[in-house]
Each structure stands twice: as structure tokens, then as C-alpha cells.
Scaffold this motif. Structure first.
Motif, PDB file in Angstrom:
ATOM      1  N   VAL A   1       4.788 -22.201  12.377  1.00 39.53           N
ATOM      2  CA  VAL A   1       4.312 -20.795  11.719  1.00 39.53           C
ATOM      3  C   VAL A   1       3.070 -20.661  11.267  1.00 39.53           C
ATOM      4  O   VAL A   1       2.733 -21.234  10.488  1.00 39.53           O
ATOM      5  CB  VAL A   1       4.722 -20.874  10.045  1.00 39.53           C
ATOM      6  N   ILE A   2       2.529 -20.130  11.864  1.00 38.47           N
ATOM      7  CA  ILE A   2       0.377 -19.467  10.977  1.00 38.47           C
ATOM      8  C   ILE A   2       1.760 -17.910  10.290  1.00 38.47           C
ATOM      9  O   ILE A   2       1.063 -17.031  10.844  1.00 38.47           O
ATOM     10  CB  ILE A   2      -0.438 -19.187  11.836  1.00 38.47           C
ATOM     11  N   TYR A   3       1.358 -17.937   8.968  1.00 37.17           N
ATOM     12  CA  TYR A   3       1.092 -16.695   8.133  1.00 37.17           C
ATOM     13  C   TYR A   3      -0.348 -16.610   8.064  1.00 37.17           C
ATOM     14  O   TYR A   3      -1.496 -16.814   7.647  1.00 37.17           O
ATOM     15  CB  TYR A   3       1.680 -16.558   7.331  1.00 37.17           C
ATOM     16  N   VAL A   4      -0.822 -15.231   8.364  1.00 32.18           N
ATOM     17  CA  VAL A   4      -2.073 -14.540   8.976  1.00 32.18           C
ATOM     18  C   VAL A   4      -2.050 -13.980   7.402  1.00 32.18           C
ATOM     19  O   VAL A   4      -1.562 -12.692   7.628  1.00 32.18           O
ATOM     20  CB  VAL A   4      -2.476 -13.709   9.805  1.00 32.18           C
ATOM     21  N   GLY A   5      -3.727 -13.436   6.520  1.00 37.16           N
ATOM     22  CA  GLY A   5      -4.070 -13.304   5.950  1.00 37.16           C
ATOM     23  C   GLY A   5      -4.655 -11.368   6.036  1.00 37.16           C
ATOM     24  O   GLY A   5      -4.834 -11.719   7.194  1.00 37.16           O
ATOM     25  N   TYR A   6      -5.033 -11.014   5.084  1.00 35.61           N
ATOM     26  CA  TYR A   6      -5.427  -9.642   5.685  1.00 35.61           C
ATOM     27  C   TYR A   6      -7.200 -10.165   4.717  1.00 35.61           C
ATOM     28  O   TYR A   6      -7.844 -10.205   4.313  1.00 35.61           O
ATOM     29  CB  TYR A   6      -4.974  -8.490   4.456  1.00 35.61           C
ATOM     30  N   LEU A   7      -7.195  -8.347   5.890  1.00 35.42           N
ATOM     31  CA  LEU A   7      -8.710  -8.400   5.301  1.00 35.42           C
ATOM     32  C   LEU A   7      -9.282  -8.506   3.924  1.00 35.42           C
ATOM     33  O   LEU A   7      -8.242  -7.381   3.453  1.00 35.42           O
ATOM     34  CB  LEU A   7      -9.339  -7.843   6.447  1.00 35.42           C
ATOM     35  N   ARG A   8     -10.209  -7.826   3.140  1.00 32.93           N
ATOM     36  CA  ARG A   8     -10.833  -7.330   2.068  1.00 32.93           C
ATOM     37  C   ARG A   8     -11.993  -6.501   2.920  1.00 32.93           C
ATOM     38  O   ARG A   8     -12.620  -7.262   3.097  1.00 32.93           O
ATOM     39  CB  ARG A   8     -11.075  -8.898   1.258  1.00 32.93           C
ATOM     40  N   SER A   9     -12.500  -6.020   1.048  1.00 31.48           N
ATOM     41  CA  SER A   9     -13.374  -4.983   2.332  1.00 31.48           C
ATOM     42  C   SER A   9     -14.708  -5.295   0.908  1.00 31.48           C
ATOM     43  O   SER A   9     -14.612  -4.003  -0.150  1.00 31.48           O
ATOM     44  CB  SER A   9     -13.152  -3.601   1.889  1.00 31.48           C
TER      45      SER A   9
ATOM     46  N   PRO B   1      -9.969   2.346   1.517  1.00 38.67           N
ATOM     47  CA  PRO B   1      -8.964   2.641   1.069  1.00 38.67           C
ATOM     48  C   PRO B   1      -8.513   1.867   0.296  1.00 38.67           C
ATOM     49  O   PRO B   1      -6.553   1.537   0.270  1.00 38.67           O
ATOM     50  CB  PRO B   1      -8.344   3.638   2.236  1.00 38.67           C
ATOM     51  N   ILE B   2      -8.348   0.074   1.029  1.00 39.98           N
ATOM     52  CA  ILE B   2      -7.823  -1.231   0.417  1.00 39.98           C
ATOM     53  C   ILE B   2      -8.145  -0.957  -0.198  1.00 39.98           C
ATOM     54  O   ILE B   2      -7.585  -2.457  -0.525  1.00 39.98           O
ATOM     55  CB  ILE B   2      -7.535  -1.983   2.148  1.00 39.98           C
TER      56      ILE B   2
ATOM     57  N   ASP C   1     -11.119   3.608   9.907  1.00 42.41           N
ATOM     58  CA  ASP C   1     -10.557   4.196   8.762  1.00 42.41           C
ATOM     59  C   ASP C   1     -11.047   3.171   8.082  1.00 42.41           C
ATOM     60  O   ASP C   1     -10.081   3.864   6.711  1.00 42.41           O
ATOM     61  CB  ASP C   1      -9.504   4.383   9.390  1.00 42.41           C
ATOM     62  N   LEU C   2     -11.792   2.152   8.117  1.00 40.90           N
ATOM     63  CA  LEU C   2     -12.290   1.491   6.612  1.00 40.90           C
ATOM     64  C   LEU C   2     -11.184   0.512   6.444  1.00 40.90           C
ATOM     65  O   LEU C   2     -10.974   0.174   5.114  1.00 40.90           O
ATOM     66  CB  LEU C   2     -13.242   1.597   5.274  1.00 40.90           C
TER      67      LEU C   2
ATOM     68  N   MET D   1       1.119  -1.536  -0.238  1.00 41.58           N
ATOM     69  CA  MET D   1      -0.213  -0.278   0.085  1.00 41.58           C
ATOM     70  C   MET D   1       1.145   1.293   0.178  1.00 41.58           C
ATOM     71  O   MET D   1       0.350   2.134  -0.428  1.00 41.58           O
ATOM     72  CB  MET D   1      -0.773   0.040   1.418  1.00 41.58           C
ATOM     73  N   LEU D   2       2.180   1.098   0.408  1.00 46.73           N
ATOM     74  CA  LEU D   2       2.740   2.453   0.827  1.00 46.73           C
ATOM     75  C   LEU D   2       4.455   2.439  -0.013  1.00 46.73           C
ATOM     76  O   LEU D   2       4.213   3.881  -0.469  1.00 46.73           O
ATOM     77  CB  LEU D   2       2.927   2.613   2.634  1.00 46.73           C
ATOM     78  N   GLY D   3       4.825   1.035  -0.458  1.00 42.44           N
ATOM     79  CA  GLY D   3       5.626   0.954  -0.847  1.00 42.44           C
ATOM     80  C   GLY D   3       5.504   1.185  -2.275  1.00 42.44           C
ATOM     81  O   GLY D   3       6.397   1.583  -3.931  1.00 42.44           O
ATOM     82  N   CYS D   4       4.602   0.579  -2.926  1.00 40.13           N
ATOM     83  CA  CYS D   4       4.291   1.132  -4.566  1.00 40.13           C
ATOM     84  C   CYS D   4       2.317   1.116  -5.062  1.00 40.13           C
ATOM     85  O   CYS D   4       2.107   1.554  -5.471  1.00 40.13           O
ATOM     86  CB  CYS D   4       4.306  -0.422  -5.431  1.00 40.13           C
ATOM     87  N   GLY D   5       2.285   1.658  -4.335  1.00 40.33           N
ATOM     88  CA  GLY D   5       0.663   2.174  -4.044  1.00 40.33           C
ATOM     89  C   GLY D   5      -0.323   1.208  -4.504  1.00 40.33           C
ATOM     90  O   GLY D   5      -1.729   1.641  -5.160  1.00 40.33           O
ATOM     91  N   CYS D   6       0.434  -0.088  -3.963  1.00 39.77           N
ATOM     92  CA  CYS D   6      -0.661  -1.020  -5.104  1.00 39.77           C
ATOM     93  C   CYS D   6      -1.160  -1.341  -6.205  1.00 39.77           C
ATOM     94  O   CYS D   6      -2.276  -1.522  -6.989  1.00 39.77           O
ATOM     95  CB  CYS D   6      -1.755  -1.644  -3.910  1.00 39.77           C
ATOM     96  N   MET D   7      -0.071  -0.404  -7.045  1.00 44.40           N
ATOM     97  CA  MET D   7      -0.202  -0.306  -8.593  1.00 44.40           C
ATOM     98  C   MET D   7       2.269  -0.554  -9.125  1.00 44.40           C
ATOM     99  O   MET D   7       2.756   0.057  -8.573  1.00 44.40           O
ATOM    100  CB  MET D   7      -0.221   1.074  -8.708  1.00 44.40           C
ATOM    101  N   ARG D   8       1.738  -1.383  -9.734  1.00 47.19           N
ATOM    102  CA  ARG D   8       3.365  -1.687 -10.841  1.00 47.19           C
ATOM    103  C   ARG D   8       4.375  -1.826  -9.093  1.00 47.19           C
ATOM    104  O   ARG D   8       5.631  -2.037  -9.250  1.00 47.19           O
ATOM    105  CB  ARG D   8       3.698  -0.663 -11.362  1.00 47.19           C
ATOM    106  N   CYS D   9       3.656  -3.289  -8.595  1.00 47.66           N
ATOM    107  CA  CYS D   9       4.332  -3.949  -7.940  1.00 47.66           C
ATOM    108  C   CYS D   9       5.425  -5.236  -8.103  1.00 47.66           C
ATOM    109  O   CYS D   9       5.237  -6.313  -6.662  1.00 47.66           O
ATOM    110  CB  CYS D   9       3.503  -3.603  -6.707  1.00 47.66           C
TER     111      CYS D   9
END
Length: 229
Positions: free
Chosen positions: A145-153, A159-160, A204-205, A106-114
Motif C-alpha cells: 500500500v502507498i497512502y498518498v498525502g494531500y497538498l498544502r497551500s 479554501p483549504i 478552485d485553489l 473539510m466537509l464533515g467537521c469544517g476542519c474545526m473540532r475534528c
């Protein structure tokens, strides 16, 4: 030193000061590292690590910090200097609950051209990059190890939401890694938020509401209980 820099340094110091040390929980067999997905709601005792601790009936050392990145630089000794990887502390852990990568996208490449950011974290086949290297380091001492994934909206303007395709690709790569290596479990959270329902998010959604933190924490705790603490 500018006012903004002073405030930033103060905030970072506060966040780092919130991290638990293993000495505070000498009997703990579970450590949690990650970003704000994990750390959110900690002020009310309702973060994901808090919920895991409650549900497994055993202490969890919570080292998570909001705004942490997964990608990091390493010092001359090869040790991580910042970010999620630097949160991890060697110990006799049975389990490590890990997340990270969302801030990088989100911050490193703005979710574009990542493509470059994704490849640096984890390759398309899930076998190389900083995440596989990090998780193998954890696994080298027998820690699962348990790798926890992210929420979707789904069906919400948040904003995500524009990060969905990058998030899907990122997590598909982590799932490949988990499928190919013993002791690594990927816990997807794509289905936690119900379509059109903002109650699964904080104000902040972006971050999880206490309801979502509880759902995620309970899912992770169930994996630990099923496999054995």
C-alpha cells in the motif's frame, strides 16, 4: 424528485460510471482508490493514476471518484457501501495506491473540532480506526500500500489553508501506522506546492493542477519502481 436531487443523482451516476473495472485491465497489478486529489485532471488523461501508469509502463486500474469520503457505513455482510473503501475491488494486486480523509475533515467537521472524525478514521497512535482496518484488509492478500498525502497551500489564501493543522495531525497518524507495519508506505506531499505559487492548484485553489498531479504521480511511481512492480 426535485431538480437538485435529479442533478445530484445524475452526477453521482456519471462519476461512478467513470470507474475502471479490473476486467478492463486484466493484466493490471496496481489499483488506485481515493478522492478528487487522485481523480482530478482525469478528463485530460493527466490524473495521478494516469501519471503513475505512464511512468511505471504498466496498467493501473483507476477506481478513484471525486467527493468520496473515507469514513463509510457497512452492510450486514461487513462490506463497505460507499466511499473510498467501496472503490477497492479484490484482485491479485501487487500495489494499492490509496488516499482519502480530506472530505471527511473539510466537509464533515469544517476542519474545526475534528477530534471525533479523526479518531474514527485513525487513532492518535495510528493503530485503530477505519483506515488501519482498511489497509490491513488490503495487506492481508500481500498487496503493498502507498497512502498518498494531500497538498498544502503555503502562503496562499485558499479554501483549504484553514485545514492545515487538522491535515498535519491526520497525516502524522498515518505516518505512524506506516512506520509500524510492513508493506504500508506513506507518501507525504506537503512540500509539492511552492510558497506563494498558485500554479500548483487548479482554478478552485483546492485541487491539484496538472503540474501537481504529475509531480505526485511521478513520486508514487518512483516508489513502485524502486520496490519492484
Amino acid at each position: 424528485m426535485s431538480r437538485k436531487l435529479i442533478l445530484l443523482v445524475g452526477l453521482l451516476s456519471y462519476l461512478l460510471g467513470c470507474q475502471e473495472m479490473p476486467a478492463n485491465q486484466p493484466t493490471a497489478k496496481v489499483i488506485a482508490v481515493g478522492d478528487s486529489l487522485m481523480a482530478w485532471n482525469s478528463t485530460s488523461g493527466s490524473s495521478i493514476p494516469d501519471v503513475i501508469e505512464e511512468n511505471i509502463g504498466a496498467p493501473v486500474v483507476d477506481r478513484t471518484v471525486s467527493a468520496a469520503w473515507l469514513q463509510t457505513q457497512f452492510n450486514a455482510e461487513g462490506k463497505p457501501k460507499t466511499g473510498v473503501q467501496a472503490q477497492f475491488v479484490e484482485g491479485n494486486w501487487n500495489w494499492a495506491v490509496v488516499n482519502g480523509g480530506g472530505n471527511d475533515l473539510m466537509l464533515g467537521c469544517g476542519c474545526m473540532r475534528c477530534d471525533a472524525v479523526l479518531d474514527n478514521m485513525i487513532s492518535a497512535d495510528g493503530q485503530s480506526g477505519q483506515i488501519p482496518q482498511f489497509l490491513r484488509q488490503i495487506r492481508s492478500r500481500g498487496t503493498r500500500v502507498i497512502y498518498v498525502g494531500y497538498l498544502r497551500s503555503p502562503n496562499l489564501i485558499t479554501p483549504i489553508e484553514h485545514c492545515k493543522s487538522e491535515g498535519d495531525e491526520f497525516e502524522a497518524r498515518i505516518a505512524k501506522l506506516a512506520q509500524q507495519e510492513d508493506g504500508i508506505t506513506f507518501a507525504s506531499m506537503q512540500d509539492v506546492a511552492h510558497p506563494g505559487d498558485p500554479s500548483y492548484f487548479s482554478f478552485d485553489l483546492i485541487h491539484p493542477s496538472r503540474k501537481s498531479s504529475r509531480i505526485i504521480g511521478e513520486r508514487v511511481a518512483e516508489i513502485i519502481k524502486n520496490e519492484g512492480l
